[in-house]
Design a protein around this motif. Structure first.
Motif, mmCIF file in Angstrom:
data_model
loop_
_atom_site.group_PDB
_atom_site.id
_atom_site.type_symbol
_atom_site.label_atom_id
_atom_site.label_comp_id
_atom_site.label_asym_id
_atom_site.label_seq_id
_atom_site.Cartn_x
_atom_site.Cartn_y
_atom_site.Cartn_z
ATOM 1 N N GLY A 52 0.902 -1.032 -0.095
ATOM 2 C CA GLY A 52 -0.065 -0.077 0.102
ATOM 3 C C GLY A 52 0.786 1.334 0.099
ATOM 4 N N GLU A 53 1.558 1.348 1.166
ATOM 5 C CA GLU A 53 2.432 2.766 1.163
ATOM 6 C C GLU A 53 3.458 2.847 0.380
ATOM 7 N N ARG A 54 4.345 1.778 0.079
ATOM 8 C CA ARG A 54 5.557 1.774 -0.275
ATOM 9 C C ARG A 54 5.594 1.224 -2.044
ATOM 10 N N ARG A 55 4.341 0.561 -2.283
ATOM 11 C CA ARG A 55 4.248 -0.055 -3.759
ATOM 12 C C ARG A 55 5.487 -0.806 -4.145
ATOM 13 N N VAL A 56 5.728 -1.939 -2.929
ATOM 14 C CA VAL A 56 6.663 -3.005 -3.162
ATOM 15 C C VAL A 56 5.962 -4.123 -2.979
ATOM 16 N N ALA A 57 6.126 -5.019 -3.926
ATOM 17 C CA ALA A 57 5.287 -6.392 -3.981
ATOM 18 C C ALA A 57 6.535 -7.479 -3.822
ATOM 19 N N ILE A 58 5.909 -8.657 -3.352
ATOM 20 C CA ILE A 58 7.153 -9.621 -3.222
ATOM 21 C C ILE A 58 6.529 -10.737 -3.947
ATOM 22 N N PRO A 59 6.425 -11.068 -5.037
ATOM 23 C CA PRO A 59 5.739 -12.201 -5.741
ATOM 24 C C PRO A 59 6.758 -13.301 -5.480
ATOM 25 N N VAL A 86 19.410 -14.626 1.370
ATOM 26 C CA VAL A 86 18.815 -13.351 1.046
ATOM 27 C C VAL A 86 19.877 -12.951 -0.002
ATOM 28 N N GLY A 87 19.182 -12.634 -1.482
ATOM 29 C CA GLY A 87 20.233 -12.091 -2.077
ATOM 30 C C GLY A 87 20.036 -10.334 -2.807
ATOM 31 N N ARG A 88 20.436 -9.880 -3.669
ATOM 32 C CA ARG A 88 20.367 -8.629 -4.103
ATOM 33 C C ARG A 88 18.816 -8.048 -4.117
ATOM 34 N N THR A 89 18.023 -9.005 -4.871
ATOM 35 C CA THR A 89 16.608 -8.564 -4.951
ATOM 36 C C THR A 89 15.635 -9.769 -4.368
ATOM 37 N N SER A 90 16.281 -10.777 -4.004
ATOM 38 C CA SER A 90 15.338 -12.043 -3.814
ATOM 39 C C SER A 90 15.678 -12.586 -2.377
ATOM 40 N N LEU A 91 14.743 -13.217 -1.806
ATOM 41 C CA LEU A 91 14.700 -13.730 -0.569
ATOM 42 C C LEU A 91 14.352 -15.522 -0.829
ATOM 43 N N LYS A 92 15.217 -16.414 -0.291
ATOM 44 C CA LYS A 92 14.806 -17.551 -0.395
ATOM 45 C C LYS A 92 14.333 -18.088 0.950
ATOM 46 N N VAL A 93 13.024 -18.747 0.971
ATOM 47 C CA VAL A 93 12.464 -19.118 2.256
ATOM 48 C C VAL A 93 12.025 -20.683 2.335
ATOM 49 N N ALA A 94 12.081 -21.322 3.508
ATOM 50 C CA ALA A 94 11.551 -22.603 3.326
ATOM 51 C C ALA A 94 10.388 -22.844 4.344
ATOM 52 N N ILE A 95 9.557 -23.367 4.119
ATOM 53 C CA ILE A 95 8.258 -23.444 4.962
ATOM 54 C C ILE A 95 7.936 -24.901 5.160
ATOM 55 N N LEU A 112 10.449 -21.616 -1.337
ATOM 56 C CA LEU A 112 10.090 -20.384 -2.180
ATOM 57 C C LEU A 112 11.213 -19.486 -2.551
ATOM 58 N N VAL A 113 11.261 -18.684 -3.547
ATOM 59 C CA VAL A 113 12.151 -17.737 -3.869
ATOM 60 C C VAL A 113 11.011 -16.458 -4.195
ATOM 61 N N LEU A 114 11.210 -15.391 -3.445
ATOM 62 C CA LEU A 114 10.427 -14.407 -3.504
ATOM 63 C C LEU A 114 11.506 -13.247 -4.234
ATOM 64 N N VAL A 115 10.901 -12.277 -4.976
ATOM 65 C CA VAL A 115 11.761 -11.252 -5.428
ATOM 66 C C VAL A 115 10.881 -10.175 -5.092
ATOM 67 N N PHE A 116 11.561 -8.882 -4.642
ATOM 68 C CA PHE A 116 10.999 -7.650 -4.344
ATOM 69 C C PHE A 116 10.874 -6.979 -5.675
ATOM 70 N N MET A 122 7.150 -2.663 -12.366
ATOM 71 C CA MET A 122 7.082 -4.240 -12.218
ATOM 72 C C MET A 122 8.320 -4.704 -12.590
ATOM 73 N N ARG A 123 9.534 -3.992 -12.157
ATOM 74 C CA ARG A 123 10.781 -4.575 -12.217
ATOM 75 C C ARG A 123 11.209 -4.853 -10.766
ATOM 76 N N PRO A 124 12.232 -5.767 -10.717
ATOM 77 C CA PRO A 124 13.088 -6.154 -9.473
ATOM 78 C C PRO A 124 13.767 -4.815 -8.909
ATOM 79 N N ILE A 125 13.767 -4.734 -7.677
ATOM 80 C CA ILE A 125 14.497 -3.629 -6.835
ATOM 81 C C ILE A 125 15.199 -4.451 -5.771
ATOM 82 N N ALA A 126 16.046 -3.742 -5.279
ATOM 83 C CA ALA A 126 16.911 -4.348 -3.949
ATOM 84 C C ALA A 126 15.900 -4.454 -2.787
#
Length: 143
Positions: A52-59, A86-95, A112-116, A122-126
């Motif tokens: 909402g506030e920051r307009r950052v998605a994490i698909p 944790v990479g430059r733009t991504s996050l690796k998670v185990a659930i 899961l791999v999520l990208v900010f 609609m482009r990756p960000i750090a």
């Protein structure tokens, strides 16, 4: 590996097929719920703030799921989320989804791999610095 974030799940009618067991796509919804719960309650950076506030998605850009055992209507499960990297733009998670309590039977294991991304371009960000700092401060990841 850092601390785990644990979220309780109550298996309701909405999760089940006519046989009374969890319909597999509902598990994927539970995985997303666990990520959303961790962001809000684990590190204080919930979807309302980020989307909402920051307009950052994490698909989720990669999802690997092993369905180990069925879950039934009325059961109590726990989702245990751990950061694997944790990479430059991504996050690796185990659930892991398992029966509630220390002796709970494993039901689902997922990676899961999520990208900010910037929701406008609609482009990756750090990975935002405050998100990185909150993961380190909460001991979810050893930056």
């Amino acid at each position: 590996m850092g601390m785990a974030h644990v979220m309780p799940i109550e298996i309701g009618f909405k999760h089940c097929d006519p046989a009374g067991i969890v319909f597999y796509p509902r598990y994927v919804e539970m995985l997303n719920d666990a990520v959303e719960h961790w962001l809000k309650h684990g590190i204080g950076k919930g979807f309302a703030l980020l989307h909402g506030e920051r307009r950052v998605a994490i698909p989720i850009v990669n999802l690997q799921v092993d369905f180990v055992a069925p879950s039934r209507l009325g059961e109590e499960l726990e989702a245990e989320l751990r950061i694997e990297g944790v990479g430059r733009t991504s996050l690796k998670v185990a659930i892991e989804l398992r029966g509630a309590g220390p002796a709970g039977t494993r039901r689902v294991h997922a990676k899961l791999v999520l990208v900010f991304i910037d929701m406008n371009s609609m482009r990756p960000i750090a990975v935002p610095g405050d998100v990185r700092e909150a993961m380190i401060a909460g001991r979810y990841w050893e930056g």
